[in-house]
Structure formats: C-alpha cells, structure tokens
Write an enzyme that holds these catalytic residues in place. Structure first.
Site, mmCIF file in Angstrom:
data_model
loop_
_atom_site.group_PDB
_atom_site.id
_atom_site.type_symbol
_atom_site.label_atom_id
_atom_site.label_comp_id
_atom_site.label_asym_id
_atom_site.label_seq_id
_atom_site.Cartn_x
_atom_site.Cartn_y
_atom_site.Cartn_z
ATOM 1 N N GLU A 1 0.816 -1.227 0.000
ATOM 2 C CA GLU A 1 0.000 0.000 0.000
ATOM 3 C C GLU A 1 0.842 1.266 0.000
ATOM 4 O O GLU A 1 0.399 2.317 -0.455
ATOM 5 C CB GLU A 1 -0.968 0.002 1.195
ATOM 6 C CG GLU A 1 -0.403 0.419 2.540
ATOM 7 C CD GLU A 1 0.458 -0.648 3.181
ATOM 8 O OE1 GLU A 1 1.084 -0.365 4.210
ATOM 9 O OE2 GLU A 1 0.519 -1.776 2.641
ATOM 10 N N HIS B 1 -0.585 -9.822 17.206
ATOM 11 C CA HIS B 1 0.345 -8.743 16.885
ATOM 12 C C HIS B 1 1.412 -8.632 17.965
ATOM 13 O O HIS B 1 1.298 -9.205 19.036
ATOM 14 C CB HIS B 1 -0.398 -7.415 16.781
ATOM 15 C CG HIS B 1 -1.294 -7.345 15.586
ATOM 16 N ND1 HIS B 1 -1.980 -6.200 15.245
ATOM 17 C CD2 HIS B 1 -1.638 -8.247 14.647
ATOM 18 C CE1 HIS B 1 -2.698 -6.415 14.164
ATOM 19 N NE2 HIS B 1 -2.507 -7.658 13.793
ATOM 20 N N GLU C 1 -8.638 -2.510 8.285
ATOM 21 C CA GLU C 1 -8.573 -1.490 7.236
ATOM 22 C C GLU C 1 -7.809 -2.010 6.019
ATOM 23 O O GLU C 1 -8.243 -1.866 4.882
ATOM 24 C CB GLU C 1 -7.891 -0.240 7.788
ATOM 25 C CG GLU C 1 -7.930 0.962 6.861
ATOM 26 C CD GLU C 1 -9.282 1.641 6.833
ATOM 27 O OE1 GLU C 1 -9.489 2.460 5.928
ATOM 28 O OE2 GLU C 1 -10.124 1.353 7.696
ATOM 29 N N TYR D 1 5.319 -2.724 13.333
ATOM 30 C CA TYR D 1 4.114 -1.995 12.923
ATOM 31 C C TYR D 1 3.567 -1.169 14.081
ATOM 32 O O TYR D 1 3.424 -1.659 15.203
ATOM 33 C CB TYR D 1 3.062 -2.979 12.433
ATOM 34 C CG TYR D 1 1.893 -2.336 11.743
ATOM 35 C CD1 TYR D 1 2.083 -1.371 10.753
ATOM 36 C CD2 TYR D 1 0.590 -2.691 12.062
ATOM 37 C CE1 TYR D 1 1.010 -0.789 10.114
ATOM 38 C CE2 TYR D 1 -0.494 -2.114 11.426
ATOM 39 C CZ TYR D 1 -0.273 -1.156 10.454
ATOM 40 O OH TYR D 1 -1.340 -0.568 9.821
ATOM 41 N N ARG E 1 0.626 0.374 14.534
ATOM 42 C CA ARG E 1 -0.801 0.372 14.865
ATOM 43 C C ARG E 1 -1.132 -0.970 15.496
ATOM 44 O O ARG E 1 -1.441 -1.933 14.800
ATOM 45 C CB ARG E 1 -1.648 0.638 13.627
ATOM 46 C CG ARG E 1 -1.481 2.055 13.092
ATOM 47 C CD ARG E 1 -2.392 2.348 11.909
ATOM 48 N NE ARG E 1 -2.213 3.708 11.449
ATOM 49 C CZ ARG E 1 -1.319 4.093 10.551
ATOM 50 N NH1 ARG E 1 -0.505 3.184 10.005
ATOM 51 N NH2 ARG E 1 -1.213 5.350 10.168
#
Length: 763
Positions: A9, A365, A86, A320, A322
């Site tokens: 992305e 995560h 998302e 990451y 988030r």
C-alpha cells in the site's frame, strides 16, 4: 517481467521489499485506498439492504490501469498490505478493481520490514479474511450514515461546514464536559500543618496526620487556632501572612518538643512498564516531547518504513505502529537479554511477559518495538533527524526496560508526637532507590493531574523515643485545584479508557476536531472547546441522545467484533441501528429542532442587531446577524496591524514567477503567506521569513554566496528536515547543493544576540 507481482500500500515500502525478493518478484504500491464510496452523496441503498456503491477514486485511475497491466503480465499476484481490518479491506478492493479472484490471490502479512520477516511471510501466505472485511465495511458504512444524515441537520439548524461523526462527536463531548467541570468547580478550603524538625545538621518536615487516631482535616482558620491551643499556652502572637499563591499562612515561633514514636522501613518493588501500544506511545511522546498525536504517528511511520541504503539486510527500524498488543516475540526477548547483559550486567535482566487490559487487543500482533534491539539510539544519531531519533530512543528504552529487573525502593516512615499533645501523629516519609534496575534506563512521565510535589530533604538515622525540637509550626491554607484540561495525551488515555474508537483513529479524530473549529489549543498543549463545540454537543445530545452516549460508542465496537467473528452480519447491524435509532432521531430533529445561532454577545455598531460568529476556511470572525442587509465585519485590530506591516514590507514588489505580476499578502489557516497577484491562477507562493532567516540571506548576499562560483547559477536557501542549506533555484532538477558554512551561522547568531541586547537596553 518478473513472474510474481507483489502489491503493497505504501510507496516507501516497495523498494526495500523488492530488494529482498528480487529477481523473481516485482513490487509496486497501490498508494493506499484505490476504491471507496464516492463523495457528495450517500451511495448506500438503504431500501436495498444497505447495498453500497464503490468506485475507483478519480486520482487512482492511472494507478489502477498500471496495476491491471502488471497483473495481466504476471503469473501470480500477491497482496502485502498491513494486517488489520482497514488493510484487509484494501486488499478486497484491490481484488475487485483488478478483477482478481480473492480465493486464488495470496495474502502475506508482516509486522516489520526486515528480510527475515518478508521471507517468512512469503513462505506462509494466506487467503483473504472476509469476516475482517465485513467488520471494516460495517464501520465505514455506519460512519457514512451518521456523517451524511446527521451533518446536513447541523448545516440546516446551526451553520454550514459542521460535521457529525460517531467518534469525533463523542470526543468533542468529552472536552466540553471537562470544560463545564472546570467552570463549575468550587474550590474547597483545607489547611496543612507542618513542623520543621532539626536533628544534628539535618532538617526535615513532618505533617500532621492524625488526632486521636483519626485523620485530621482542618476546614478553616478557626479550626487551626483551636488545635494550636492544645500545643501552646499562648497563641496570641501567631503571625499571619500571604504566600505567593495569595493563600494565608499562619506561623507560630516557639520551641516545641517532638518524640519519635514509630519508625518503619520497608522495601517496595517498582515494576517496569509494558512495551508500547499505539495509544501508550502517543501519550508518552506527547508528555515527554510535546509531540502531537498525528505527529507521533507520522514519525513512527517513517521509522517503520526506514531504508538503510548501505545495508539491505537491516531495513525498518520499528515494528508496525498500529497495535493494541503488548506482546514481544521470542526473538525480541532474546535480543533484549543480550543488550541488557552487555550494557548493564546479568543481574539487570529479568524475562517477563505482559497482558493487555484491552478486551479488543489482537494478541497475534506484537507491541511497538525496535526490529533489531542491538541497534542502539547512539548508533543511529547520524542517520535520523532529531524527532525520529527522539521517538526511536523512546521505543528502544521502553522495550529494553520492560525486560529488566524490578527497582527496589526503600521507604522510611517516621511518626512523631509532640510531648504537649501525645494524641496527635505527625508523619514524614522518604524514599531511597536501593537498586535502580529498570529505572536506570526509563521512567514514565505523568499527566498534569497526576503530578505531586516531592520532598527535598533526606531523613537522618533516629532512634525510637528520641526527642527533637521544632522551632516553629506552619499552617498553610490550600484550595483544591480545578481539573486540568485535556492534552492530546490525556484525551487519548480517556478515549481508550472509555473504549471510544480504536487507537488507529485517535490521531485523525483529534486532527479533525481542531481543523473544524470545535477545539482550540491554548497554552500550546491544552484542548479547549470553542463556542461551536458547546452548541453542537448540546444539539446532538438533545436530538441524537443514544449516538452521543459513551456506552453506545463502546457497544458499536462490540458489534464490529461480532461481525469479525461471524456472530452477526454487517447488514443486520446496519438495519438495527438505522431503524431503532438513527431514523427516529432524524425525524425528531427535522420536525422539532429550532435554528441555533452562535452569538458573540455584542451588538452590531451599525444596525444594533446581534453579532454572530462566522467562519471561513482561514479563520473565524464576528459579523452582523442581519447579513446581507448589513455587511458589518468586526476586525481584529492586532491581526490587521500585523497584516498592514507585512503589506508595506512585501506588496507591490515583482513576483519571482513573472515580473509583470506583483506580490500580495494572503492569510492562511494558520499564518499569512506571500502569493502572486494572479493567485490562484499563478501557483507561486512564498514564505514570510523570520528575523533569523532574513539576516541569514542578507549575510549570504553580502558575501556573494548566493551565486555558485563554478556555474554562476543563482542559489537560494532551502529547508530540509534537519537544517537549511544552499541549493539552485530549480533543485533537485539542477543538482547544485552545498551546506551553509559554520562561520556564517556564528555571525548570524552573534548579530541576533546583539540586536536582542540593544532592544533590552532601549526598554
């Protein structure tokens, strides 16, 4: 052409990932979302079971066409967007736009941009998780319904330009309620009694704690004097004065004997804090460095996507950013141990795991941590800008400290009683760090409401029943303080505590409420609601009460989780919300709500109608409510004087783009800027320089340094993320750039200092 096409992305990732996978893989970027609900209309067919209409964003048409061509020429297509709802939805939209079968399109995920993580992801691909897509789609459509249905009601009943969002409106409500709490706050008077005790060369204070074995609180001066009468035979000569805070102080000077009746020493353990999640990183970066939440996420994104041009094996500085998990991988735990033992010793290490308090945490995560813990902040000083280095240092220290031994603090508590009144207890406490362990590396900062005054004395060694003498006794009047306004950090903390939204939404939410004039920053960091915030919040609470309840916002997040776990469909959720809540509230507001005006509470000097607040994209101003019959606008004299000064200085000079055009001063959302007289047709804009920048250019021009000696190319001062430098006007097309010499900076700073001194002397 490579056999495999990998779509990521972010454009910052593709070079790094392609380097790892070359030559069998070609990596390209989708530039984030490529398909969404079109603007300017709802595009959700409520009557047809809430069927959405998606289209490729106009600015992504070229990107999609290029991706289609590359996908057609490739044997296999891989989607490598980040792992959450998302990005799962972005993958789904990519498949739809490129006409790929989601069942046959491989999905890879990774939490750090390192060679090992990328190769591991390629070896373990998965397929699309449609439940996650449905959960994201439910969030998007519900927020769209609220925005497109409630916002027009605000436009009609209050004014245009307002917006209602599910999370945004509740966040504004929090700030408004805090302001009301501050305005309605009534200070409570209390008195604190203390004595300064002397033991040899040591001096320390003890405060009154209990009388007759009950905690004693004095509410007024009369209570204090009544108690002092139990200690002194004569209290007529009590001195009274005001301190710096304009509070009363009573002082009685007379020798008073105290004996030590109890002495307790005990060790207390302090455990390290868990590694960072998104919200705790946002909070701590705000407390320690004053970073805005949005700023923190932008810097973290750069650290996540960071490229080492000299070593392609070592890419990406952090995992990451988030995440709501506090987990650390086995590799991170092993690396932390090595670093701790290397720099501090084996006794400093203690392996531990943490459990998140959030019911929604995705435990698969990892927490936010350095991808390579052996990369210390000192080793990156030459490659990171100051802000990136600060945030990396914060993440590195928090991660390493989480695997260090608990600090041991020795707490000594002395209890004294005056010989004159043995029924009163006076206490003093002192903490000494016996073993610092993790505190040697990292201590978490506090919010304004949590800050307490710390003692500045050290307790001596005193035996039980030993007598000490107090020369005087002090009684200090204090008043309870009103609660502090929210900062970005404390607002994030509150949003998370109330389960309002997700950590990834906090930054855009705060950014939106500031940009839309609901909130202003005061004293550089506190969030204060505007009049608009009060009016909109009151209106929404009256006509959309369920949507504005904290428990509703929390409940919605549970709905999304149920959809992700296939306990409910997104269509069922939307139908229930629409029919039971939103539709009825819209009808009620449309029929019963009256027009609301944001008054300034002053009269128009021309027609004596009320002045009301009006808003443009650049600023808000007071205008007549009788507009357009009366066109009066109240001018900000200070701002007008500043603009007049700038106009005299810059206007009527030739525009650099074309000599026939002139420069004009324009006002922006945050500050004035220079533009062409043909703006916006002519796109040239210029920055209004401060004193230091003007002085720098003047000195460079005097020394003929604004012309390149070899090419005679004209040079200008350009700004990078780190510091200004000299470059050609058309840089980087014309590749001429050079640093500004140190002696020039020394001369600029010296002249600025002299100017400041001269101004002070004149004053």
């Amino acid at each position: 052409m490579a056999k495999n096409l990998v779509i990521v992305e972010s454009p910052a990732k593709w070079k790094t990932i392609e380097k790892f996978l070359w030559p069998d893989y070609k990596v390209v970027a989708s530039m984030w979302h490529i398909r969404d609900l079109p603007g300017k209309s709802l595009w959700i067919d409520i009557e047809n079971d809430f069927e959405p209409t998606y289209e490729i964003s106009p600015d992504k048409t070229k990107t999609v066409n290029n991706l289609k061509k590359l996908a057609k020429d490739s044997a296999e297509v891989w989607i490598a967007t980040d792992e959450d709802r998302e990005w799962e939805a972005i993958w789904w939209h990519l498949c739809a736009a490129l006409k790929l079968d989601p069942k046959n399109t491989k999905r890879i995920v990774f939490h750090e941009i390192t060679k090992k993580a990328i190769n591991n992801a390629v070896e373990n691909p998965r397929t699309i998780d449609l439940d996650l897509v449905d959960a994201q789609q439910a969030r998007r459509l519900l927020d769209r319904l609220v925005w497109f249905k409630v916002s027009p009601v605000l436009w009609k009943k209050i004014r245009k330009g307002l917006s209602a969002w599910r999370v945004q409106s509740v966040a504004v409500k929090l700030i408004v309620e805090k302001e009301k709490e501050i305005k309605n706050f009534k200070p409570v008077e209390t008195w604190k009694l203390s004595v300064e005790l002397t033991f040899w060369k040591s001096k320390f204070k003890a405060e009154l704690h209990k009388v007759w074995w009950k905690v004693k609180k004095f509410k007024n001066k009369e209570d204090v004097l009544k108690f002092l009468a139990t200690l002194y035979d004569d209290i007529d000569n009590v001195k009274e004065k005001e301190n710096k805070k304009w509070n009363l102080e009573l002082e009685k000077t007379w020798d008073l004997e105290f004996k030590l009746v109890d002495s307790v020493k005990k060790d207390s353990k302090r455990k390290p804090w868990a590694p960072f999640t998104t919200s705790t990183l946002q909070q701590e970066a705000s407390r320690k460095y004053g970073f805005w939440v949005k700023q923190t996420m932008m810097i973290a994104q750069k650290l996540y996507e960071w490229m080492d041009l000299w070593n392609w094996e070592r890419q990406g500085l952090i995992t990451y950013m988030r995440t709501d998990s506090v987990n650390l991988s086995d590799l991170a735990l092993a690396d932390s141990k090595k670093v701790i033992e290397k720099y501090w010793g084996k006794e400093y290490h203690k392996k531990r795991s943490f459990v998140t308090k959030s019911a929604w945490a995705q435990e698969a995560h990892e927490a936010i941590r350095p991808t390579d813990i052996s990369r210390t902040p000192e080793s990156l000083k030459s490659v990171l800008d100051p802000q990136q280095l600060k945030l990396y240092t914060l993440i590195w220290k928090r991660t390493v400290a989480s695997q260090m031994a608990e600090a041991i603090v020795e707490v000594t508590t002395f209890t004294f009683s005056p010989t004159k009144n043995e029924n009163s207890e006076w206490k003093t406490k002192w903490e000494v760090i016996k073993f610092d362990w993790f505190m040697k590396l990292y201590i978490e900062s506090k919010d304004d409401d949590d800050i307490e005054e710390e003692a500045e004395w050290v307790l001596p060694a005193i035996e039980l029943w030993e007598l000490l003498v107090a020369k005087k006794i002090d009684a200090n009047q204090t008043f309870s303080r009103p609660p502090a306004r929210y900062t970005e950090a404390s607002l994030v903390k509150k949003l998370e505590a109330e389960w309002i939204g997700r950590p990834s939404t906090y930054a855009p939410t705060i950014d939106t409420i500031i940009n839309r004039w609901y909130v202003e920053k005061v004293e550089k960091k506190y969030l204060a609601p505007t009049e608009t915030a009060f009016i909109v919040t009151e209106f929404l609470e009256k006509y959309f009460p369920e949507m504005m309840e904290y428990k509703f916002t929390k409940q919605v997040e549970w709905w999304f989780d149920e959809i992700a776990e296939w306990k409910k469909t997104w269509r069922e959720m939307l139908k229930s919300f629409w029919e039971k809540t939103l539709k009825k509230d819209l009808e009620n507001a449309g029929e019963n709500a009256e027009k609301v005006v944001e008054k300034v509470w002053r009269k128009c000097p021309e027609c004596w109608n009320d002045l009301v607040w009006r808003f443009s994209k650049a600023w808000k101003f007071a205008g007549c409510s009788n507009y357009p019959e009366c066109k009066f606008i109240e001018k900000d004299e200070a701002k007008e004087a500043e603009l007049d000064t700038l106009r005299k200085k810059y206007e009527w000079k030739p525009c650099p783009d074309w000599i026939e055009w002139t420069i004009v001063v324009k006002t922006g959302r945050y500050w004035p800027f220079l533009a062409s007289s043909e703006y916006p047709k002519v796109k040239w804009i210029g920055k209004i320089k401060n004193e230091k920048e003007e002085l720098l250019e003047k000195i460079l021009e005097e020394k003929w340094m604004l012309v390149d000696e070899e090419t005679w190319e004209k040079l200008v001062v350009k700004n990078s993320r780190r510091w200004p430098f000299l470059a050609a006007v058309n840089y980087p097309k014309v590749k001429i750039a050079k640093p500004i010499p140190k002696e020039i900076w020394d001369e600029v700073n010296e002249k600025l200092a002299n100017n400041t001194d001269n101004n002070l002397k004149k004053d």
